[in-house]
Every structure is written in structure tokens, then in C-alpha cells.
Design a protein around this motif. Sequence first.
Motif, PDB file in Angstrom:
ATOM      1  N   HIS A  81      -5.008   8.456  -5.362  1.00  0.00           N
ATOM      2  CA  HIS A  81      -4.630   9.678  -6.350  1.00  0.00           C
ATOM      3  C   HIS A  81      -3.040  10.174  -5.840  1.00  0.00           C
ATOM      4  N   GLN A  82      -2.034  10.057  -6.830  1.00  0.00           N
ATOM      5  CA  GLN A  82      -0.708  10.472  -6.215  1.00  0.00           C
ATOM      6  C   GLN A  82      -0.364  11.862  -7.116  1.00  0.00           C
ATOM      7  N   PHE A  83      -0.352  12.753  -6.337  1.00  0.00           N
ATOM      8  CA  PHE A  83      -0.177  14.263  -6.955  1.00  0.00           C
ATOM      9  C   PHE A  83      -1.268  14.399  -8.082  1.00  0.00           C
ATOM     10  N   ARG A  84      -2.491  13.854  -7.742  1.00  0.00           N
ATOM     11  CA  ARG A  84      -3.816  14.025  -8.548  1.00  0.00           C
ATOM     12  C   ARG A  84      -3.867  13.121  -9.631  1.00  0.00           C
ATOM     13  N   THR A  85      -2.852  12.147  -9.753  1.00  0.00           N
ATOM     14  CA  THR A  85      -3.002  11.137 -10.699  1.00  0.00           C
ATOM     15  C   THR A  85      -3.276   9.937 -10.178  1.00  0.00           C
ATOM     16  N   TYR A  86      -4.494   9.260 -10.653  1.00  0.00           N
ATOM     17  CA  TYR A  86      -5.024   8.012 -10.167  1.00  0.00           C
ATOM     18  C   TYR A  86      -4.060   6.897 -10.422  1.00  0.00           C
ATOM     19  N   ASN A  87      -3.729   6.244  -9.149  1.00  0.00           N
ATOM     20  CA  ASN A  87      -2.845   5.050  -9.408  1.00  0.00           C
ATOM     21  C   ASN A  87      -3.597   3.682  -9.051  1.00  0.00           C
ATOM     22  N   PHE A 277       6.405  27.218   1.024  1.00  0.00           N
ATOM     23  CA  PHE A 277       7.296  26.369   1.411  1.00  0.00           C
ATOM     24  C   PHE A 277       7.050  25.009   1.004  1.00  0.00           C
ATOM     25  N   VAL A 278       7.768  24.023   0.576  1.00  0.00           N
ATOM     26  CA  VAL A 278       7.614  22.691   0.151  1.00  0.00           C
ATOM     27  C   VAL A 278       8.463  21.704   0.917  1.00  0.00           C
ATOM     28  N   PHE A 282      10.511  16.791  -5.077  1.00  0.00           N
ATOM     29  CA  PHE A 282       9.896  16.596  -6.384  1.00  0.00           C
ATOM     30  C   PHE A 282       8.462  17.258  -6.607  1.00  0.00           C
ATOM     31  N   ASP A 283       8.075  18.144  -5.790  1.00  0.00           N
ATOM     32  CA  ASP A 283       6.780  18.834  -5.701  1.00  0.00           C
ATOM     33  C   ASP A 283       7.242  20.002  -6.401  1.00  0.00           C
ATOM     34  N   HIS A 284       7.243  19.897  -7.496  1.00  0.00           N
ATOM     35  CA  HIS A 284       7.762  21.148  -8.327  1.00  0.00           C
ATOM     36  C   HIS A 284       6.661  22.165  -8.701  1.00  0.00           C
ATOM     37  N   GLY A 286       4.354  22.806  -6.498  1.00  0.00           N
ATOM     38  CA  GLY A 286       3.861  23.274  -5.054  1.00  0.00           C
ATOM     39  C   GLY A 286       2.647  22.659  -4.651  1.00  0.00           C
ATOM     40  N   LEU A 287       2.203  21.673  -5.137  1.00  0.00           N
ATOM     41  CA  LEU A 287       0.814  21.262  -4.918  1.00  0.00           C
ATOM     42  C   LEU A 287       0.546  20.746  -3.329  1.00  0.00           C
ATOM     43  N   TYR A 288       1.540  20.439  -2.598  1.00  0.00           N
ATOM     44  CA  TYR A 288       1.549  20.247  -1.225  1.00  0.00           C
ATOM     45  C   TYR A 288       2.401  21.306  -0.320  1.00  0.00           C
ATOM     46  N   ALA A 289       2.322  22.515  -0.813  1.00  0.00           N
ATOM     47  CA  ALA A 289       3.231  23.417  -0.238  1.00  0.00           C
ATOM     48  C   ALA A 289       2.354  23.710   1.173  1.00  0.00           C
ATOM     49  N   PHE A 290       3.286  24.187   2.161  1.00  0.00           N
ATOM     50  CA  PHE A 290       2.620  24.675   3.372  1.00  0.00           C
ATOM     51  C   PHE A 290       1.414  25.282   3.308  1.00  0.00           C
ATOM     52  N   GLY A 291       1.151  26.268   2.513  1.00  0.00           N
ATOM     53  CA  GLY A 291      -0.266  26.948   2.608  1.00  0.00           C
ATOM     54  C   GLY A 291      -1.247  26.293   1.820  1.00  0.00           C
ATOM     55  N   ARG A 292      -0.859  25.367   1.108  1.00  0.00           N
ATOM     56  CA  ARG A 292      -2.112  24.759   0.319  1.00  0.00           C
ATOM     57  C   ARG A 292      -2.340  23.327   0.762  1.00  0.00           C
ATOM     58  N   GLN A 293      -1.841  23.122   2.103  1.00  0.00           N
ATOM     59  CA  GLN A 293      -2.363  21.914   2.682  1.00  0.00           C
ATOM     60  C   GLN A 293      -3.675  21.704   2.900  1.00  0.00           C
ATOM     61  N   PRO A 294      -4.512  22.545   3.487  1.00  0.00           N
ATOM     62  CA  PRO A 294      -5.855  22.517   3.861  1.00  0.00           C
ATOM     63  C   PRO A 294      -6.594  22.150   2.514  1.00  0.00           C
TER      64      PRO A 294
END
Length: 460
Positions: A81-87, A277-278, A282-284, A286-294
Motif C-alpha cells: 500500500h502506497q499512501f493507502r492505495t494498493y500497488n 510536521f511532514v 507530496f504528503d499533502h 499529512g498521512l505520515y506526519a510526525f505525530g501520525r507515525q504510530p
Amino acid sequence: MVFPPQAYRPERAILSLGDGFWDRVAPADFPETRLRFRNDRAARQVGLDMLDDGEWVRHFGRFQPLPGSLDAPLALRYHGHQFRTYNPDLGDGRGFTFAQLRNADGRLMDLGTKGSGQTPWSRFGDGRLTLKGGVREVLASEMLEALGVPTSRSFSLIETGEALDRGDEPSPTRSAVLVRLSHGHIRIGTFQRLAYHRNEDGLRRLTAYALRELYGEDSDDPLRLLALVVERTARLAASYMAAGFVHGVLNSDNINVTGESFDYGPWRFAPTWDPAFVAAYFDHAGLYAFGRQPEAIHWDAMQLAVSLRPLADAEPLIAILDTFGDLYQPAVAHAILWRLGRAPLDAGRDRALVQAVERALRGTGTAIDRFFFDAYARDLPADYGAGWEEARAALAAFPVIGDRSHSFWSGAPCSMLIDEVEAIWSAIDERDDWAPFHAKVTRINEMREALARCPLPQRG
């Protein structure tokens, strides 16, 4: 080269999986090979430090096989999954597993590449790595290792003499090939590919391989594997937060089932405790922002559970996934306490300290590295005033166990913010001046030595 007995221990364990897991490939024939970085400390741990520079380049720039290990490089197959889209069109597109070997503790290690040429999975890519990308990966992995993050290690960086065109940076730019030392290259996406193709036999073989070779357990129990991966990835998420690190691309194909961080592209260290913080431009969302990593890493672990569904019932898989939060909380407390040079007390007070520190860092905008340096080296100075009362009071209850005598603590914090990374690269790009790069690696090693004197066990 004749390797001394017991020093170099080649392996070929991955071949036991069978050829449905990889494609045999050939390395690129580079116009030149200029050694820019060799990690002799890592090489000593796998019996390769006796190689002279010429031998080093033949193995890690020209990819002459290491004696007794793999006869040919293997480009591994996986999905993700790349940014929640299966590839389903993924795989090692510019790298391969070059060799396997055992370290001094008997742990299976892989030497894998980045920028070593095209493979069947390159799609429209050139299979190459920019020199800037290689320099950035060395800096990231060295810094993360020093800060207690379980990480792959940059083993070798060789400039390869090609001019590369890239749409997202000034081109043409210089090229390189990187070799990483890591504890396996089995990703969550490796399991996803088998589940996608409904290959139950392959899933069972891969599960047994991961448990046997990566965890030292004689089992093919998918529940046991998921439990181990959930535990390790919870620790990984915790270590990122304590380090102030933002990976940038926490896709399921970038999560190793050992919980070891790897593949550093748009990474950054956060200057302050900003959950939004991202690292990736291209992470518009903020899916993988600092606080969302867990949250992101937990979601990736969920994809492993989904992939193991053909081998196990849903209810126990879900129960194991639900332990992630309970594992993460003490792991982040231990990681932060280790960086503070303090002994843990109990779960309640440990967690209260973490919350007080996070509130103070977020509320005051204090630099993350400055705070951890000051709190470890000499307690919080007097100028930590308004906004720090709660954290100061909480911190006072924790015994100091970190050794403050190392000369590192008499200097300044060691940071790795984007402006310094760009300055290091500019010196190389504009003047071929590698002095700032090597000076930074030396300073990082001083920090690693200083932090390693804290007896609190490092997680991961």
C-alpha cells in the motif's frame, strides 16, 4: 581474499524459500567507482573489515560475489500500500539482495543495494541512485543508530560516474550506489503479494522463514509472527518519536517485519515537537506526519494481519493487533527516558513524564535536540522557565543513570536539520568538498558513544 576462520560467516538462507520470491539479476556496469564512504565499524561486525579499498570496490561497486554467499544478486518481489492505495506493480526496482552473512551474535544479515541497476521491477525507472540520495541515507542511518532507533546501516557509498536526470531536483546530477547492512529484507509487502495471489503455501513458507531466520524460532505459526511484528513495530514507532524523526513514506512495502527502519528518501528530523510536521513535499494530507507515525505503522501491521488471514482466524489476529497501543506506550516512555539518561520508575509516572515533556516542547517551541541535550547533560537550565514547570517537577523524580562525563556533553547538541543536510550536500556538489560530511559523521559517532553509556536497554 582469504577470510580468517570464524570472522566471516557467509549465508544463503534466503534460497530456501525457492525462486518464486525473487528474480536473479545482473548489476549495472558503472563507468567509474569512487569510494566515498565505508562503514568499517559495521564491517567489523560481519568479518569484512579486512578488505582493502580495491577489494571493497570490487564487491560493493562491481558486485563480485562474496565467497560462500549468493552466486547472483536477487531482486525481491513484493506488493504494498502506497499512501493507502494498493500497488501490485512493486518489487526491487533499483536494488537487490547481494549477500547474506551472520554477524558475531549469529544473527542473519543481508547486504542489500540501492542504485545498482535495472531489474524486472524497474518499470520506467533507470535503476539508479543520485549521489545526494546516497549521502542523505548515510546521514539518516548514522544519526538514527546513534539515537537508538533500530535501523539498517549504510555500509558503503560509491560514486558511479553517471549523470542522472531527475524531475524533482537540479539535473543532471551525480550518481552513486549504496549498500545497506540490515536484518533481512522481508517486508509486510512481501506477505501482501502472496496473499494477493492466494498463494497459501508461499505464505506458510515465508512465515516459517521469518520466524526461523529473523526471530530464531522453529515455528510456522502466523499468530506468533504477527505478535512479534506488532511488538517490534510498536518499538519502532516509539523510537521515531523519541528521535524527533519523520520517515516520510511509511508505506507497507517500507516496513520490515523485523521492525528495523530502512529506505530513507524524503526523511527529515523535526526541529520542534510539531505533530503536523511532514517530511515529504507530496504528503499533502499529512498521512505520515510526525505525530501520525504510530498510527501509520499500526495500519501497516494491520495489512500483515490481513495477509495472514488465509493461515489464521480473524479473531486472534485482531486481538494481537489491538495490543499495539499497550506496547507503544511503555516503549515510547523507555525511549525518551533513555535519551534523557534517566531510569524508569513505573508505568504511571513514566507516562506522566512523557506527557509533560510533550506538552512543554509543543507549547514552548523549544528545539527537540536542544532540550534532550540539556536535560541529559546538566538537568534543565534556569532559562527553561514558563511552560516547563510541570516537566521540570516530573523529571526531578527520575534518577540520573546516564554518564555525563563524555566530552560530547561539554559541547553543543548534534542535530540533523534540513538546512545542515543541504549545506553538506552543497559542499560536495559545488566544490567536491567532503570535509563537512565526514565531520558530521564523526560528530554523530561522538553522540552515539556518549548515549551508549546510558545503561537503560535500547528497544528494538
